[in-house]
Design an enzyme around this catalytic site. Structure first.
Site, short mmCIF file in Angstrom:
data_model
loop_
_atom_site.label_atom_id
_atom_site.label_comp_id
_atom_site.label_asym_id
_atom_site.label_seq_id
_atom_site.Cartn_x
_atom_site.Cartn_y
_atom_site.Cartn_z
N LYS A 113 4.02 -4.85 60.90
CA LYS A 113 4.78 -3.64 61.68
C LYS A 113 3.78 -2.99 62.00
O LYS A 113 3.50 -2.05 62.53
CB LYS A 113 6.12 -2.46 60.70
N LYS A 196 14.08 -12.40 66.58
CA LYS A 196 15.06 -11.56 65.62
C LYS A 196 15.66 -11.20 67.28
O LYS A 196 14.90 -10.25 67.73
CB LYS A 196 15.19 -11.25 64.52
N LYS A 199 16.63 -3.54 67.25
CA LYS A 199 16.50 -2.19 68.09
C LYS A 199 15.05 -1.74 68.36
O LYS A 199 15.69 -0.76 69.10
CB LYS A 199 17.36 -1.44 66.86
#
Length: 332
Positions: A113, A196, A199
């Site tokens: 991230k 995956k 969002k």
């Protein structure tokens, strides 16, 4: 041993099919077996991509509505926002004193991230796993339903619990166990079978959101990535990630084994399969979407659910924090 389950979802965007099949749908069954706390982890939501205040508030209400619309019963489960129970942040700060930096440096999700420039990443993102540990340990939860991407964080929570217990030579914190979710419910992106459903993916066509219209669901499934190989040979699915994902979604929603889905769809072409899949998704998503819309009309009710849940969670958290402070030696 406790009989408590804790889990949560970030209010960082609209709940999607992956959240539903990979987590919430399975929580619905767990709430009948365990004392369940299902949190909206809003503190985690601001560790990376910041949202406008109005957007975050809106997402929190949408998440509560989605929980209820999907079958989480506020009379059976405790539903609350993480930030409304101060013990989460308080225990996170305390547990940070028992967590070696070397443990955090091994966390792969931070590296993913943070990207190439880790110097610009926030302390919140770096210490995210400690806050996650606090979320769980605060309620002395025995079971934590998590997907593959969170297993490393749960292992860290176990390590932190053991480090605290060993230091004070007692067994105060329950060492949480991974409650393995159905692997078949790990839903991948419609655009990339290696990632995956998320969002945070910039492509709206990578996911099916719970608020998507029927027409949009048909369009997204129609544009879902496939390959040029004909047929639905069960033995080759491991090499056909995008097809495997679509078959998997059909399998979970229909309660048919993957091999049975392949056998049935082998009679048809890809266009027919995608139509069948879109219709199946719509049959599940449509009533949830309508229920969410109905619930969002009454924010007073949703706020009341959060307030009641926060009160129940805070009672447990306050009691446990007092015991933890006594163990550490703080004067109260």
């Amino acid at each position: 041993m406790s009989n408590i389950v804790f889990s949560g979802i970030q209010p960082s965007g609209t709940i999607h099919l992956g959240n539903y099949l990979g987590a919430i749908k399975q929580w619905v069954d767990l709430q009948d077996k365990y004392k369940s706390l299902f949190c909206i982890v809003d503190l985690h939501a601001i560790t990376a991509n910041k949202l406008l205040a109005s957007e975050l508030k809106s997402n929190i209400f949408k998440t509560v509505a989605a929980y209820i619309a999907c079958g989480i019963d506020p009379e059976k489960s405790i539903i609350f926002s993480q930030s409304t129970v101060s013990g989460h942040a308080e225990l996170s700060g305390l547990l940070g004193c028992y967590t070696p930096v070397g443990w955090l440096n091994r966390m792969t999700q931070f590296k993913d991230k943070a990207g190439s420039d880790k110097q610009k990443a926030s302390l919140g993102l770096y210490s995210y796993p400690v806050l996650m540990a606090a979320d769980i340990l605060l309620y002395r939860a025995q079971y934590v339903p998590v997907g593959d991407d969170q297993k490393q964080h749960l292992e860290l929570a176990r390590d932190i619990a053991l480090a605290f217990n060993n230091y004070y030579k007692l067994d105060y914190f329950v060492v949480p166990e991974i409650l393995v979710l159905d692997h078949a419910s790990r839903i991948m992106s419609l655009r990339d079978g290696t990632s995956k459903m998320s969002k945070s993916d910039p492509s709206e066509y990578s996911r099916i959101n719970l608020d998507d219209t029927d027409d949009l669901i048909v369009k997204k499934i129609g544009k879902a990535k496939t390959d040029s190989i004909l047929g639905f040979d069960f033995t080759t699915l491991k090499c056909r990630l995008e097809i495997s994902n679509l078959i998997n979604i059909y399998s979970v929603l229909s309660s048919l084994d993957v091999d049975k889905v392949c056998e049935e769809m082998s009679k048809h072409n890809m266009k027919h399969f995608k139509k069948e899949l879109a219709d199946l998704i719509i049959s599940v998503i449509s009533p949830i979407r309508e229920k969410v819309i109905d619930l969002l009309r009454d924010r007073f009710y949703l706020h009341e659910i959060l307030e009641k849940g926060a009160k129940k969670a805070a009672e447990v958290a306050s009691h446990n924090m007092k015991e933890i402070k006594d163990i550490v030696g703080f004067v109260q």
